[in-house]
Motif scaffolding. Structure first.
Motif, PDB file in Angstrom:
ATOM      1  N   ILE A 199      30.968  36.872  39.032  1.00 56.15           N
ATOM      2  CA  ILE A 199      31.960  36.105  38.278  1.00 56.15           C
ATOM      3  C   ILE A 199      31.498  34.668  38.081  1.00 56.15           C
ATOM      4  CG2 ILE A 199      34.297  35.122  38.373  1.00 56.15           C
ATOM      5  CD1 ILE A 199      35.136  37.771  39.743  1.00 56.15           C
ATOM      6  N   LEU A 200      30.928  34.064  39.125  1.00 55.35           N
ATOM      7  CA  LEU A 200      30.481  32.683  39.032  1.00 55.35           C
ATOM      8  C   LEU A 200      29.283  32.515  38.106  1.00 55.35           C
ATOM      9  CD1 LEU A 200      30.782  31.585  42.762  1.00 55.35           C
ATOM     10  CD2 LEU A 200      32.318  31.020  40.886  1.00 55.35           C
ATOM     11  N   SER A 201      28.368  33.467  38.105  1.00 50.83           N
ATOM     12  CA  SER A 201      27.117  33.288  37.365  1.00 50.83           C
ATOM     13  C   SER A 201      27.177  33.751  35.911  1.00 50.83           C
ATOM     14  CB  SER A 201      25.975  34.003  38.083  1.00 50.83           C
ATOM     15  OG  SER A 201      26.219  35.384  38.149  1.00 50.83           O
ATOM     16  N   THR A 202      28.111  34.605  35.557  1.00 55.23           N
ATOM     17  CA  THR A 202      28.173  35.085  34.177  1.00 55.23           C
ATOM     18  C   THR A 202      29.008  34.156  33.306  1.00 55.23           C
ATOM     19  OG1 THR A 202      30.043  36.526  34.728  1.00 55.23           O
ATOM     20  CG2 THR A 202      27.850  37.511  34.783  1.00 55.23           C
ATOM     21  N   GLU A 203      28.714  34.213  32.020  1.00 59.10           N
ATOM     22  CA  GLU A 203      29.453  33.426  31.028  1.00 59.10           C
ATOM     23  C   GLU A 203      30.614  34.257  30.482  1.00 59.10           C
ATOM     24  OE1 GLU A 203      28.726  30.299  29.971  1.00 59.10           O
ATOM     25  OE2 GLU A 203      26.853  30.071  31.083  1.00 59.10           O
ATOM     26  N   LYS A 204      31.620  33.582  29.972  1.00 62.93           N
ATOM     27  CA  LYS A 204      32.703  34.288  29.304  1.00 62.93           C
ATOM     28  C   LYS A 204      32.111  35.097  28.146  1.00 62.93           C
ATOM     29  CE  LYS A 204      36.511  31.077  30.239  1.00 62.93           C
ATOM     30  NZ  LYS A 204      36.506  31.400  31.598  1.00 62.93           N
ATOM     31  N   GLY A 205      32.595  36.325  27.984  1.00 59.99           N
ATOM     32  CA  GLY A 205      32.110  37.183  26.924  1.00 59.99           C
ATOM     33  C   GLY A 205      31.042  38.173  27.362  1.00 59.99           C
ATOM     34  N   GLU A 240      36.644  20.269  36.799  1.00 52.95           N
ATOM     35  CA  GLU A 240      36.904  21.393  35.910  1.00 52.95           C
ATOM     36  C   GLU A 240      36.271  22.677  36.440  1.00 52.95           C
ATOM     37  OE1 GLU A 240      35.978  18.406  34.964  1.00 52.95           O
ATOM     38  OE2 GLU A 240      37.350  17.715  33.412  1.00 52.95           O
ATOM     39  N   VAL A 241      35.081  22.554  37.050  1.00 47.75           N
ATOM     40  CA  VAL A 241      34.397  23.711  37.633  1.00 47.75           C
ATOM     41  C   VAL A 241      35.247  24.310  38.744  1.00 47.75           C
ATOM     42  CG1 VAL A 241      32.416  24.456  39.012  1.00 47.75           C
ATOM     43  CG2 VAL A 241      32.077  22.910  37.102  1.00 47.75           C
ATOM     44  N   LEU A 242      35.752  23.489  39.633  1.00 48.88           N
ATOM     45  CA  LEU A 242      36.548  23.983  40.755  1.00 48.88           C
ATOM     46  C   LEU A 242      37.833  24.654  40.277  1.00 48.88           C
ATOM     47  CD1 LEU A 242      36.039  21.017  43.232  1.00 48.88           C
ATOM     48  CD2 LEU A 242      34.819  23.202  43.172  1.00 48.88           C
ATOM     49  N   ILE A 243      38.458  24.092  39.261  1.00 46.32           N
ATOM     50  CA  ILE A 243      39.666  24.686  38.695  1.00 46.32           C
ATOM     51  C   ILE A 243      39.348  26.039  38.074  1.00 46.32           C
ATOM     52  CG2 ILE A 243      41.403  24.446  36.858  1.00 46.32           C
ATOM     53  CD1 ILE A 243      41.251  21.372  37.409  1.00 46.32           C
ATOM     54  N   GLU A 244      38.251  26.115  37.319  1.00 42.68           N
ATOM     55  CA  GLU A 244      37.867  27.371  36.665  1.00 42.68           C
ATOM     56  C   GLU A 244      37.486  28.439  37.694  1.00 42.68           C
ATOM     57  OE1 GLU A 244      37.279  29.981  33.486  1.00 42.68           O
ATOM     58  OE2 GLU A 244      38.317  28.057  33.604  1.00 42.68           O
ATOM     59  N   ILE A 245      36.777  28.046  38.748  1.00 40.52           N
ATOM     60  CA  ILE A 245      36.415  29.000  39.804  1.00 40.52           C
ATOM     61  C   ILE A 245      37.674  29.565  40.452  1.00 40.52           C
ATOM     62  CG2 ILE A 245      35.384  29.192  42.109  1.00 40.52           C
ATOM     63  CD1 ILE A 245      33.247  27.167  41.115  1.00 40.52           C
ATOM     64  N   LYS A 303      40.708  29.747  39.258  1.00 37.17           N
ATOM     65  CA  LYS A 303      41.424  30.570  38.281  1.00 37.17           C
ATOM     66  C   LYS A 303      40.761  31.945  38.125  1.00 37.17           C
ATOM     67  CE  LYS A 303      41.039  29.845  33.862  1.00 37.17           C
ATOM     68  NZ  LYS A 303      41.108  29.250  32.513  1.00 37.17           N
ATOM     69  N   GLN A 304      39.450  31.966  38.002  1.00 34.75           N
ATOM     70  CA  GLN A 304      38.732  33.226  37.787  1.00 34.75           C
ATOM     71  C   GLN A 304      38.802  34.140  39.006  1.00 34.75           C
ATOM     72  OE1 GLN A 304      37.051  34.546  35.092  1.00 34.75           O
ATOM     73  NE2 GLN A 304      37.882  32.892  33.859  1.00 34.75           N
ATOM     74  N   LEU A 305      38.661  33.579  40.207  1.00 35.56           N
ATOM     75  CA  LEU A 305      38.718  34.401  41.412  1.00 35.56           C
ATOM     76  C   LEU A 305      40.133  34.914  41.673  1.00 35.56           C
ATOM     77  CD1 LEU A 305      36.214  32.527  43.741  1.00 35.56           C
ATOM     78  CD2 LEU A 305      35.841  34.628  42.422  1.00 35.56           C
ATOM     79  N   GLU A 306      41.135  34.115  41.351  1.00 35.32           N
ATOM     80  CA  GLU A 306      42.514  34.598  41.466  1.00 35.32           C
ATOM     81  C   GLU A 306      42.768  35.721  40.465  1.00 35.32           C
ATOM     82  OE1 GLU A 306      44.805  30.998  41.056  1.00 35.32           O
ATOM     83  OE2 GLU A 306      44.912  30.726  43.236  1.00 35.32           O
ATOM     84  N   TYR A 307      42.209  35.600  39.272  1.00 39.42           N
ATOM     85  CA  TYR A 307      42.338  36.650  38.266  1.00 39.42           C
ATOM     86  C   TYR A 307      41.707  37.956  38.763  1.00 39.42           C
ATOM     87  CZ  TYR A 307      41.833  39.072  33.786  1.00 39.42           C
ATOM     88  OH  TYR A 307      41.882  39.991  32.784  1.00 39.42           O
ATOM     89  N   ASP A 308      40.653  37.829  39.588  1.00 34.53           N
ATOM     90  CA  ASP A 308      39.971  38.997  40.157  1.00 34.53           C
ATOM     91  C   ASP A 308      40.720  39.585  41.347  1.00 34.53           C
ATOM     92  OD1 ASP A 308      37.695  40.780  40.102  1.00 34.53           O
ATOM     93  OD2 ASP A 308      37.031  39.788  41.944  1.00 34.53           O
ATOM     94  N   GLY A 309      41.791  38.930  41.784  1.00 35.60           N
ATOM     95  CA  GLY A 309      42.598  39.475  42.866  1.00 35.60           C
ATOM     96  C   GLY A 309      42.455  38.773  44.201  1.00 35.60           C
ATOM     97  N   MET A 310      41.778  37.629  44.237  1.00 35.30           N
ATOM     98  CA  MET A 310      41.638  36.883  45.489  1.00 35.30           C
ATOM     99  C   MET A 310      42.827  35.965  45.716  1.00 35.30           C
ATOM    100  SD  MET A 310      37.754  35.562  46.060  1.00 35.30           S
ATOM    101  CE  MET A 310      38.011  35.137  47.765  1.00 35.30           C
ATOM    102  N   GLN A 311      43.191  35.827  46.972  1.00 32.17           N
ATOM    103  CA  GLN A 311      44.165  34.814  47.389  1.00 32.17           C
ATOM    104  C   GLN A 311      43.321  33.612  47.834  1.00 32.17           C
ATOM    105  OE1 GLN A 311      47.609  34.970  47.536  1.00 32.17           O
ATOM    106  NE2 GLN A 311      47.606  32.847  48.203  1.00 32.17           N
ATOM    107  N   ILE A 312      43.312  32.537  47.048  1.00 29.68           N
ATOM    108  CA  ILE A 312      42.455  31.376  47.307  1.00 29.68           C
ATOM    109  C   ILE A 312      43.218  30.325  48.096  1.00 29.68           C
ATOM    110  CG2 ILE A 312      41.154  29.495  46.234  1.00 29.68           C
ATOM    111  CD1 ILE A 312      39.850  32.156  45.779  1.00 29.68           C
ATOM    112  N   GLY A 326      34.380  35.101  33.689  1.00 32.35           N
ATOM    113  CA  GLY A 326      33.095  34.426  33.824  1.00 32.35           C
ATOM    114  C   GLY A 326      33.261  32.933  33.900  1.00 32.35           C
ATOM    115  N   VAL A 327      32.524  32.323  34.829  1.00 34.76           N
ATOM    116  CA  VAL A 327      32.587  30.872  35.000  1.00 34.76           C
ATOM    117  C   VAL A 327      31.413  30.194  34.310  1.00 34.76           C
ATOM    118  CG1 VAL A 327      32.504  29.001  36.711  1.00 34.76           C
ATOM    119  CG2 VAL A 327      33.864  31.042  37.163  1.00 34.76           C
ATOM    120  N   GLY A 328      30.232  30.796  34.352  1.00 33.84           N
ATOM    121  CA  GLY A 328      29.044  30.152  33.797  1.00 33.84           C
ATOM    122  C   GLY A 328      28.713  28.888  34.553  1.00 33.84           C
ATOM    123  N   ILE A 329      28.658  29.001  35.880  1.00 33.89           N
ATOM    124  CA  ILE A 329      28.560  27.833  36.746  1.00 33.89           C
ATOM    125  C   ILE A 329      27.312  26.984  36.483  1.00 33.89           C
ATOM    126  CG2 ILE A 329      27.430  28.996  38.683  1.00 33.89           C
ATOM    127  CD1 ILE A 329      29.411  27.347  40.474  1.00 33.89           C
TER     128      ILE A 329
END
Length: 95
Positions: free
Chosen positions: A32-38, A61-66, A68-77, A47-50
């Protein structure tokens, strides 16, 4: 979570001629962190595209996106932070 494992080169791990299955949470986070959206055909918003984001020095912005994306994947952050030396801390667990 258990899933088919991949190695550091994103190749399938084989064990005795079969797919190796094991704990996959860390490899899912890395993907999730290494791939780009799309890049995820069924979920183009994932995808975060870190590498690209960090090159722009947009750390907040990176921390917010990370998060958001991990929560979308089902993690409790609990926390996402950049530590000294540029290490990323992700404190959380999958539900």
């Amino acid at each position: 979570m258990k899933d088919i494992l991949i190695d550091d080169n994103n190749d399938l791990c084989l064990l005795s001629g079969d797919f190796e299955v094991g704990y996959s949470d860390n490899q899912q986070q890395k993907a999730i962190l290494s791939t780009e959206k799309g890049e995820w055909k069924e979920h183009p918003e994932v995808g975060v595209g870190i590498a690209q984001i960090l090159a722009d020095d947009l750390y907040t912005e990176v921390l917010i996106e990370i998060k958001k994306q991990l929560e979308y994947d089902g993690m409790q952050i609990n926390n996402v932070a950049l530590q000294e030396g540029g290490k990323l801390l992700v404190d959380g667990q999958y539900n």
